[in-house]
Write a protein that holds these residues in place. Structure first.
Motif, PDB file in Angstrom:
ATOM      1  N   GLU A  40     -24.468  -1.906 -25.450  1.00  0.00           N
ATOM      2  CA  GLU A  40     -23.108  -1.204 -25.580  1.00  0.00           C
ATOM      3  C   GLU A  40     -23.095  -0.393 -27.370  1.00  0.00           C
ATOM      4  O   GLU A  40     -22.589   0.281 -27.119  1.00  0.00           O
ATOM      5  N   THR A  41     -22.760  -1.162 -28.340  1.00  0.00           N
ATOM      6  CA  THR A  41     -23.600  -0.396 -29.226  1.00  0.00           C
ATOM      7  C   THR A  41     -23.699   0.438 -29.662  1.00  0.00           C
ATOM      8  O   THR A  41     -24.003   1.518 -30.286  1.00  0.00           O
TER       9      THR A  41
ATOM     10  N   ASP B 164     -24.549   2.307 -27.229  1.00  0.00           N
ATOM     11  CA  ASP B 164     -24.277   3.120 -26.618  1.00  0.00           C
ATOM     12  C   ASP B 164     -22.862   4.137 -27.349  1.00  0.00           C
ATOM     13  O   ASP B 164     -22.676   5.466 -27.560  1.00  0.00           O
TER      14      ASP B 164
END
Length: 126
Positions: free
Chosen positions: A37-38, A40
């Motif tokens: 997620e980081t 993204d």
């Protein structure tokens, strides 16, 4: 399809000075470099659309797209140079392949990223 570069003999520059001349760690199979997620959040929407692919099977990981046996972000427009076109935004999977690490040394020996790299898919609890 471009073949991976030939293996290299000798140790890499521990400061990464020869990484752009090498590029062996950026040659690998599809679905090798996954995004967290980081990652993204760090990458622009345009880069995500152009250089990543979502796996349609659960849990739906996002991976860097491959062009044959190399990462699609690898700029091969200059012979014998392998800069990353998204170096500042590159995924954590790429950031853990440090000069001189087991994965780096294996990639130099094989001419491509091998099986010694251990990418960890983090899961959050709670």
């Amino acid at each position: 399809m471009m073949a991976p570069p030939s293996p290299l003999i000798g140790a890499p520059d521990p400061e990464g000075g020869d990484c752009v001349d090498c590029g062996r760690c950026c040659h690998h199979s599809p679905r090798t470099v996954h995004l967290l997620e980081t990652d993204d959040a760090r990458m622009s929407d345009a880069v995500l659309r152009r250089l990543t692919v979502l796996d349609p099977t659960p849990p739906g990981w996002r991976f860097m797209r491959n062009d044959g046996e190399k990462c699609a972000a690898l700029d091969v427009s200059t012979p014998d140079r392998f800069p990353c076109s998204v170096y500042g935004e590159r995924p954590e999977d790429c950031r853990i392949v440090e000069p001189g690490s087991p994965a780096c040394l294996e990639a130099r020996t094989l001419g491509r990223l091998g099986s010694s790299v251990e990418f960890r898919r983090s899961t959050r609890v709670g």
